[in-house]
Structure formats: C-alpha cells, structure tokens
Write a protein that holds these residues in place. Structure first.
Motif: not given
Length: 167
Positions: A4-6, A8-10, A12-13
């Motif tokens: 799920y890190s990708g 979460i990063l998306l 935040l962006l």
C-alpha cells in the motif's frame, strides 16, 4: 504494508497539489492605495528603512576602510610579480680574510706560594689569595684538590695543576 506504500504516496501527492492549488487561486490582497501591501508588510518596510538609515554612518566608515585597503593592495601589486622585475647581475664577493675568532687560553698563570695540610682541612695560597679545597678564587677559578706541593684548579673548563716553586 509495503503493497500500500505506492497508494499512500499517491494520496499524499494529490493532497499536496490540492492544497497548493487553493493557495494559488486566492486573489491577491489589494488595499485602497492600490499597492498590494497589507499593514504588516508596510510596517516591515518602514523598519527596514529605519535600520538602513541608522546603519548608514557605519556603512560609510566601512566603505572608507575598504577604499584604503583597495589602494594599499594596488600599491603592493606592483612588487608581487617577480618575473617582470628587471634582472640584475649578482656579484659574488670573496671574503678578504678569515674571520678573527678569539682563542681561548690553554693555561692560566697561577703562582702557588704555600700549602698547608691538616688532619681535617687543607689550605693553599694561590696568587696571594688564601683558599680552602673547594673554594673559589677572585679570578673565578675553583680549587679542586690540594695535595703535598701542588694544587689542582679549574677555570672555564681548563684544569691545571699548579706546583710549589722549588718542588
């Protein structure tokens, strides 16, 4: 969690982009005078102008010092380029004579006139001076040893044995 890190990063962006878009869409504040400066910015501008005015004498003094340093460094630049200096012939002068070095004496002149040896003490008269074994004469010589008919003295590292006349 790693899968799920990708996401979460998306997420935040997207949130950061939306926040910055809201800030960019705000109209600029324009005051009645039409300058676009609010009251806080005007106060800061006035404080900056006052501090510059207060620091002006110090700035002038600093500028005068800098000009003095600049003039002096320009004066020294003339002599720093050693390659451009004209060449001069160097004359090697041979010394006329060897330097004169004072020679230390190999012997001093002492006259022993009397020797007295007792059971517990020894005395001698050297150059008219009465001295015991271990004593120092006025010339700076130290009496090292007194024996029958002779005395051993040292002065400036030169050790001499002085004999009684007629012995």
């Amino acid at each position: 969690m790693m899968k799920y890190s990708g996401v979460i990063l998306l997420l935040l962006l997207v949130v950061a982009a939306a926040y910055s878009y809201d800030k960019m869409s705000e109209p600029p504040r324009v005051l009645a005078n039409g300058t676009g400066l609010d009251e806080r910015n005007i106060r800061l501008a006035i404080q900056k102008a006052q501090s510059i005015a207060e620091q002006q004498p110090q700035l002038d003094s600093l500028q005068q010092r800098m000009s003095v340093v600049q003039k002096s460094s320009n004066a020294f630049e003339v002599y720093t380029n050693l390659i451009s200096l004209p060449r001069k012939e160097v004359k090697i002068v041979q010394p006329v004579a060897e330097p004169i070095r004072p020679k230390l004496p190999t012997r001093y002149n002492y006259t022993l006139t009397m020797v007295y040896i007792a059971a517990d003490d020894k005395y001698a008269v050297i150059n008219g001076e009465f001295s015991r074994e271990g004593g120092v004469l006025s010339s700076g010589a130290k009496v090292l040893n007194i024996s029958k008919g002779k005395v051993k003295v040292v002065r400036r590292g030169i050790v001499q044995t002085v004999k009684l006349k007629g012995s």
